[in-house]
Write a protein that holds these residues in place. Structure first.
Motif, short mmCIF file in Angstrom:
data_model
loop_
_atom_site.label_atom_id
_atom_site.label_comp_id
_atom_site.label_asym_id
_atom_site.label_seq_id
_atom_site.Cartn_x
_atom_site.Cartn_y
_atom_site.Cartn_z
N GLY A 69 -0.64 -20.90 -30.05
CA GLY A 69 -0.13 -19.44 -29.84
C GLY A 69 -0.86 -18.46 -30.40
N ALA A 70 -0.04 -17.71 -31.51
CA ALA A 70 -0.55 -16.42 -32.06
C ALA A 70 -1.33 -16.71 -33.06
CB ALA A 70 0.93 -15.64 -32.47
N VAL A 71 -1.20 -17.98 -33.45
CA VAL A 71 -2.38 -18.28 -34.69
C VAL A 71 -4.01 -18.23 -33.98
CG1 VAL A 71 -3.45 -20.01 -36.11
CG2 VAL A 71 -1.23 -19.83 -35.58
N ASP A 72 -4.11 -18.30 -32.78
CA ASP A 72 -5.44 -18.03 -32.14
C ASP A 72 -6.00 -16.67 -32.27
OD1 ASP A 72 -7.37 -19.78 -30.56
OD2 ASP A 72 -7.22 -18.08 -29.13
N ASP A 73 -5.03 -15.66 -32.27
CA ASP A 73 -5.67 -14.27 -32.45
C ASP A 73 -6.09 -14.03 -34.04
OD1 ASP A 73 -5.38 -13.08 -29.98
OD2 ASP A 73 -3.40 -12.80 -30.05
N ALA A 74 -5.88 -14.72 -34.83
CA ALA A 74 -6.15 -14.94 -36.22
C ALA A 74 -7.65 -15.20 -36.51
CB ALA A 74 -5.28 -15.52 -37.07
N ARG A 75 -8.17 -15.81 -35.25
CA ARG A 75 -9.56 -16.31 -35.39
C ARG A 75 -10.59 -15.30 -35.69
NH1 ARG A 75 -10.13 -19.97 -30.47
NH2 ARG A 75 -12.49 -19.98 -31.03
N PRO A 76 -11.68 -15.48 -35.87
CA PRO A 76 -12.64 -14.23 -35.99
C PRO A 76 -13.11 -14.08 -34.53
CG PRO A 76 -13.76 -16.21 -36.93
CD PRO A 76 -12.38 -16.57 -36.72
N ASP A 77 -13.57 -13.02 -34.24
CA ASP A 77 -14.51 -12.86 -32.78
C ASP A 77 -15.84 -13.42 -33.03
OD1 ASP A 77 -15.93 -11.17 -34.20
OD2 ASP A 77 -15.17 -9.30 -33.47
N TYR A 86 -12.44 -18.82 -42.92
CA TYR A 86 -13.57 -17.99 -43.20
C TYR A 86 -13.57 -16.83 -42.80
CZ TYR A 86 -15.91 -21.96 -45.53
OH TYR A 86 -16.60 -22.94 -46.42
N ALA A 87 -12.68 -16.63 -41.90
CA ALA A 87 -12.22 -15.06 -41.40
C ALA A 87 -11.91 -14.12 -42.32
CB ALA A 87 -11.47 -15.05 -40.11
N GLY A 88 -11.37 -14.60 -43.45
CA GLY A 88 -10.83 -13.98 -44.61
C GLY A 88 -9.56 -13.08 -44.32
N HIS A 89 -9.67 -12.24 -45.36
CA HIS A 89 -8.19 -11.29 -45.54
C HIS A 89 -8.27 -10.15 -44.63
CE1 HIS A 89 -4.94 -9.41 -47.50
NE2 HIS A 89 -5.64 -8.38 -47.92
N GLU A 90 -9.21 -9.82 -43.99
CA GLU A 90 -9.04 -8.59 -43.31
C GLU A 90 -9.08 -8.53 -41.62
OE1 GLU A 90 -8.51 -5.56 -44.20
OE2 GLU A 90 -9.11 -6.03 -46.34
N ARG A 91 -8.73 -9.74 -41.42
CA ARG A 91 -8.67 -10.19 -39.94
C ARG A 91 -7.54 -9.30 -39.24
NH1 ARG A 91 -7.89 -15.89 -40.23
NH2 ARG A 91 -8.15 -15.70 -42.45
N LEU A 92 -7.61 -9.53 -37.83
CA LEU A 92 -6.55 -8.76 -37.03
C LEU A 92 -5.06 -9.11 -37.49
CD1 LEU A 92 -6.54 -6.50 -34.59
CD2 LEU A 92 -5.96 -8.92 -33.37
N GLY A 93 -4.30 -8.13 -37.32
CA GLY A 93 -2.95 -8.34 -37.48
C GLY A 93 -2.50 -8.50 -39.00
N ALA A 94 -1.32 -9.54 -38.84
CA ALA A 94 -0.45 -9.58 -40.19
C ALA A 94 -0.55 -11.12 -40.42
CB ALA A 94 0.99 -9.09 -40.02
N LEU A 95 -1.38 -11.89 -39.82
CA LEU A 95 -1.45 -13.23 -40.43
C LEU A 95 -2.61 -13.52 -41.40
CD1 LEU A 95 -0.93 -15.14 -37.05
CD2 LEU A 95 0.75 -14.43 -38.82
#
Length: 399
Positions: free
Chosen positions: A67-75, A99-108
């Motif tokens: 689900g929405a966790v997939d949008d927390a992945r890096p591009d 490794y995408a770190g703290h500044e990923r898209l959204g609030a996760l």
């Protein structure tokens, strides 16, 4: 790395909330989610296919997260940075999430701990003054060349959905921005053209992300103000890819409009305004030859009421390919990039045929002035000449 990580809610970054456990789901090489008891009691479903139930929620496609966790992945650019800078021993989706770190898209946020938010560490965001150095570092990443340890903090995995263009994260006027660079071999100054295209779209009644062109020794970079951050608050964001798949809907503009009808902001009929705007975006993309309008180039932002609104438009520029089809379904004739096809399901956008024609006329009128606008922005005559065969200026309205 462990096969288990932990998902956190960072809507209020100063008060992280624990959401639950992320597990490596080996059968699909993906990532599952199991909500924590407290989140089940007082949280919300992160997407429609992640209901608040006490069981492991699985990914449905290979090498994705649930689900929405997939949008927390890096591009794609972020994955490239991670492979070069962090060199993880394992390249699983779970590792990329960390490794995408703290500044990923959204609030996760993703953490190694369930008791405190402990993300992959990065330094403070660089400033606009670092743009030239960031460009050089991005070119080194593209070439697969090593980056010195002291400079690695300047290259972050990125905070966008599905993009391959080299980019960095910066702070500007006290707000986080994304800084995108041209790629070697680009046939035109893509960053400046994207700025020109987005500001042209704004003239067509389309809300767009705020952008600034940044002059460099070689062409331009494009600074884009992050729309998933607001006065220190992080906004929960879903890509159209996640939202539509979670709802069991095909990937198309009419389907996204219907999703907004169902999940959009009811107050003031905002959902209806966004449905109409989505129609304009579709028409604009057809006319401007933006055929890279895939499902990750459209985002939805959750409001305090738990409803969603269409994010400002981003990642819009002519592709210079004249493919004749859009990435998202347009109408009854599938992905065909024609105004007749755009009109064919206008009622799915809450528009009568007459109203849809009026929207098309308004967008056409703006796009007809693209060359004057691009020249005003500073796009060179050579770049305009390159793009001219691809930007479609219909001599007549659709039937």
């Amino acid at each position: 790395m462990s096969d288990t990580l932990h998902l956190w809610w960072l809507g209020r970054p100063d008060m992280p909330r624990y959401i639950g456990e992320l597990h490596l789901f080996r059968p699909l090489k993906g990532v599952s989610l199991r909500y924590a008891t407290d989140w089940l009691a007082s949280g919300f479903p992160l997407s429609e296919n992640l209901p608040l139930i006490p069981q492991e929620l699985l990914p449905t496609e290979p090498e994705t997260a649930a689900g929405a966790v997939d949008d927390a992945r890096p591009d794609r650019w972020g994955e490239r940075v991670i492979r070069l800078i962090d060199k993880p021993r394992r390249l699983a989706v779970l590792d990329y999430l960390y490794y995408a770190g703290h500044e990923r898209l959204g609030a996760l946020g993703v953490s190694t701990s369930a008791t405190q938010y402990a993300p992959h560490g990065t330094g403070p965001l660089p400033r606009l003054a670092d743009a030239a150095e960031l460009q050089e570092l991005a070119l080194r990443v593209l070439a697969g060349e090593p980056v010195e340890e002291p400079k690695r903090r300047l290259i972050a995995p990125g905070a966008t959905l599905g993009g391959a263009r080299p980019k960095a994260l910066i702070t500007l006027d006290g707000h986080p921005w994304v800084l995108k660079f041209n790629e070697p071999g680009d046939p035109f100054d893509a960053s400046l053209v994207e700025h020109a295209t987005l500001t042209l779209a704004a003239q067509a009644g389309i809300r767009v992300a705020q952008t600034r062109p940044v002059k460099l020794n070689r062409g331009h970079a494009l600074a884009i103000k992050r729309f998933d951050r607001s006065q220190g608050i992080r906004l929960h964001a879903l890509s159209a890819n996640v939202a539509l798949k979670a709802a069991g809907m095909p990937l198309g503009y009419p389907e996204l409009a219907q999703w907004l009808r169902r999940r959009g902001v009811a107050a003031g009929n905002l959902y209806q305004q966004h449905m109409h705007e989505l129609f304009r975006r579709m028409v604009f993309n057809i006319l401007i030859d933006n055929t890279d309008d895939h499902e990750k180039n459209h985002a939805l932002l959750m409001t305090p009421t738990g409803e969603y609104e269409l994010s400002p438009a981003y990642d819009i520029l002519p592709t210079g390919q004249a493919l004749g089809y859009q990435q998202l379904r347009v109408g009854l004739h599938g992905h065909d990039a024609t105004l007749d096809n755009a009109l064919s399901e206008c009622r799915q956008f809450g528009l009568t045929l007459k109203e849809a024609r009026q929207h098309i006329q308004a967008v056409v009128k703006v796009v007809e002035g693209w060359q004057a606008h691009f020249a005003h922005i500073g796009v060179s005559g050579a770049d305009q000449a390159f793009l001219s065969p691809y930007i479609r200026l219909p001599g007549q309205m659709p039937r």
